[in-house]
Design an enzyme around this catalytic site. Structure first.
Site, PDB file in Angstrom:
ATOM      1  N   GLY A   1      33.935  24.094 -12.023  1.00  0.00           N
ATOM      2  CA  GLY A   1      34.188  23.627 -10.660  1.00  0.00           C
ATOM      3  C   GLY A   1      35.576  23.071 -10.450  1.00  0.00           C
ATOM      4  O   GLY A   1      35.737  21.966  -9.934  1.00  0.00           O
TER       5      GLY A   1
ATOM      6  N   TYR B   1      20.321  16.039  -2.692  1.00  0.00           N
ATOM      7  CA  TYR B   1      21.482  15.803  -3.552  1.00  0.00           C
ATOM      8  C   TYR B   1      21.183  14.741  -4.609  1.00  0.00           C
ATOM      9  O   TYR B   1      21.451  14.937  -5.807  1.00  0.00           O
ATOM     10  CB  TYR B   1      22.676  15.386  -2.697  1.00  0.00           C
ATOM     11  CG  TYR B   1      23.922  15.067  -3.482  1.00  0.00           C
ATOM     12  CD1 TYR B   1      24.704  16.085  -4.024  1.00  0.00           C
ATOM     13  CD2 TYR B   1      24.320  13.751  -3.695  1.00  0.00           C
ATOM     14  CE1 TYR B   1      25.848  15.798  -4.751  1.00  0.00           C
ATOM     15  CE2 TYR B   1      25.464  13.454  -4.417  1.00  0.00           C
ATOM     16  CZ  TYR B   1      26.230  14.476  -4.943  1.00  0.00           C
ATOM     17  OH  TYR B   1      27.355  14.178  -5.670  1.00  0.00           O
TER      18      TYR B   1
ATOM     19  N   LEU C   1      36.375  23.061 -21.763  1.00  0.00           N
ATOM     20  CA  LEU C   1      35.997  23.908 -20.634  1.00  0.00           C
ATOM     21  C   LEU C   1      35.495  22.999 -19.516  1.00  0.00           C
ATOM     22  O   LEU C   1      34.640  22.141 -19.753  1.00  0.00           O
ATOM     23  CB  LEU C   1      34.917  24.907 -21.046  1.00  0.00           C
ATOM     24  CG  LEU C   1      34.437  25.916 -20.000  1.00  0.00           C
ATOM     25  CD1 LEU C   1      33.930  27.181 -20.690  1.00  0.00           C
ATOM     26  CD2 LEU C   1      33.318  25.358 -19.107  1.00  0.00           C
TER      27      LEU C   1
ATOM     28  N   SER D   1      38.206  24.382  -8.582  1.00  0.00           N
ATOM     29  CA  SER D   1      39.000  24.901  -7.467  1.00  0.00           C
ATOM     30  C   SER D   1      39.624  23.787  -6.642  1.00  0.00           C
ATOM     31  O   SER D   1      40.643  24.004  -5.975  1.00  0.00           O
ATOM     32  CB  SER D   1      38.145  25.800  -6.574  1.00  0.00           C
ATOM     33  OG  SER D   1      37.089  25.067  -5.981  1.00  0.00           O
ATOM     34  N   SER D   2      39.037  22.592  -6.670  1.00  0.00           N
ATOM     35  CA  SER D   2      39.546  21.474  -5.870  1.00  0.00           C
ATOM     36  C   SER D   2      38.982  20.168  -6.415  1.00  0.00           C
ATOM     37  O   SER D   2      38.170  20.151  -7.343  1.00  0.00           O
ATOM     38  CB  SER D   2      39.154  21.642  -4.398  1.00  0.00           C
ATOM     39  OG  SER D   2      37.741  21.596  -4.257  1.00  0.00           O
ATOM     40  N   GLY D   3      39.427  19.074  -5.806  1.00  0.00           N
ATOM     41  CA  GLY D   3      38.834  17.767  -6.076  1.00  0.00           C
ATOM     42  C   GLY D   3      38.864  17.323  -7.516  1.00  0.00           C
ATOM     43  O   GLY D   3      39.851  17.501  -8.236  1.00  0.00           O
ATOM     44  N   ILE D   4      37.750  16.747  -7.956  1.00  0.00           N
ATOM     45  CA  ILE D   4      37.662  16.165  -9.286  1.00  0.00           C
ATOM     46  C   ILE D   4      37.915  17.206 -10.371  1.00  0.00           C
ATOM     47  O   ILE D   4      38.629  16.948 -11.344  1.00  0.00           O
ATOM     48  CB  ILE D   4      36.282  15.509  -9.487  1.00  0.00           C
ATOM     49  CG1 ILE D   4      36.136  14.286  -8.586  1.00  0.00           C
ATOM     50  CG2 ILE D   4      36.076  15.105 -10.949  1.00  0.00           C
ATOM     51  CD1 ILE D   4      34.735  13.690  -8.571  1.00  0.00           C
ATOM     52  N   GLY D   5      37.336  18.378 -10.223  1.00  0.00           N
ATOM     53  CA  GLY D   5      37.508  19.405 -11.246  1.00  0.00           C
ATOM     54  C   GLY D   5      38.957  19.809 -11.428  1.00  0.00           C
ATOM     55  O   GLY D   5      39.447  19.953 -12.552  1.00  0.00           O
TER      56      GLY D   5
END
Length: 277
Positions: free
Chosen positions: A10, A151, A7, A12-16
């Site tokens: 995150g 952050y 599983l 939807s884009s990028g690294i995930g």
């Protein structure tokens, strides 16, 4: 790997997104989760292009009920959970005098408490399979960076949490590791939400912020691809015994290595002060 279920949050884009596709390509049954399923278009297209199948589900890491519902659904449908990748996160640039404490809390909610909430929900299932728990932090989880106070605090917290959990989890057969990318060319940068006018509106911090943004644009111009980070995550999922701390590039290893050898903090402070001077 066809019987192993991972599983990833995150996606939807990028690294995930790239990690989900890479894991599926490696043979995992891959549950790719995201807060808003309406944003799954790029994920579906990437999976189709790669010729892999993904089980795409909703999971909002800031909503405990959403996390519990998703995990329960995965167990009901797949019967097991062999690995989890805590990837969901949100960037943030600012300094405390110019922003609210609530804004800082929101950053912690996504980048730290989201990790905690998912981890709590999945640990019994990872314990049952002797699984792996990977958390994407950042070199910003090791080195505090100018205008990244909230952050970096969240990423430091995630690293401290996982570093403390790792030996305890190992006693029940669960492997814990953190993934530390440096600059990554992805939508994450755009999602930070810094406008061109930010420096002009930053008051006394305007010159320092302008210098920081100039330096950061240069760093991201030579950034690692999200695909390379996705492959590093897949490596951590499949290798015999992953290290606890995994940097995803030579630049990240050099950057983190400087901090780990900097006993009094002077080396890091000298370096990061130059970013804003």
């Amino acid at each position: 790997m066809s019987d192993k279920v991972v599983l990833i949050t995150g996606t939807s884009s990028g690294i995930g997104l790239t990690a989900a596709v890479a894991a599926a390509r490696a043979g995992f049954t891959t549950v790719a989760t995201l807060r808003d399923p309406a944003r799954a278009g790029a994920l579906r297209k990437a999976a189709e292009t790669a010729g892999v199948e993904l089980d795409i589900r909703r999971l909002d890491v800031t909503d405990a009920a959403s996390v519990e519902e998703c995990v329960a659904g995965v167990i009901a449908d797949h019967g097991r959970l062999d690995a989890v990748v805590n990837n969901a996160g949100a960037g943030h640039v600012g300094t405390i005098e110019n922003e609210s404490v609530d804004a800082v809390r929101a950053v912690m909610e996504v980048n730290f408490f989201g990790v905690v909430t998912v981890t709590k929900a999945v640990m019994p299932h990872l314990r049952a399979t002797g699984g792996r728990l990977l958390t994407v932090t950042s070199v910003g989880g090791v080195i505090g960076q100018p205008f990244n106070e909230a952050y970096c605090a969240a990423k430091f917290a995630a690293e401290g949490f996982m570093e403390s959990l790792a030996p305890v989890a190992a006693t029940v057969g669960v492997t814990v590791a953190v993934i530390e990318p440096g600059a990554v060319a992805s939508e994450f940068v755009a999602n930070v939400g810094i406008e061109e006018s930010a420096a002009a509106e930053a008051g006394v911090y305007g010159p320092a912020l302008a210098n920081y943004l100039d330096r950061t644009r240069g760093a991201f111009a030579a950034a690692q691809t999200s695909e390379a980070v996705g492959e590093a995550i897949t490596g951590a999922l499949t290798t015999g015994r992953p290290a606890f701390r995994i940097q995803t590039s030579d630049a990240a290893r050099t950057f983190v290595g400087a901090k780990l050898a900097d006993l009094d903090g002077s080396l890091v402070q000298t370096a990061t002060s130059a970013w804003v001077a």
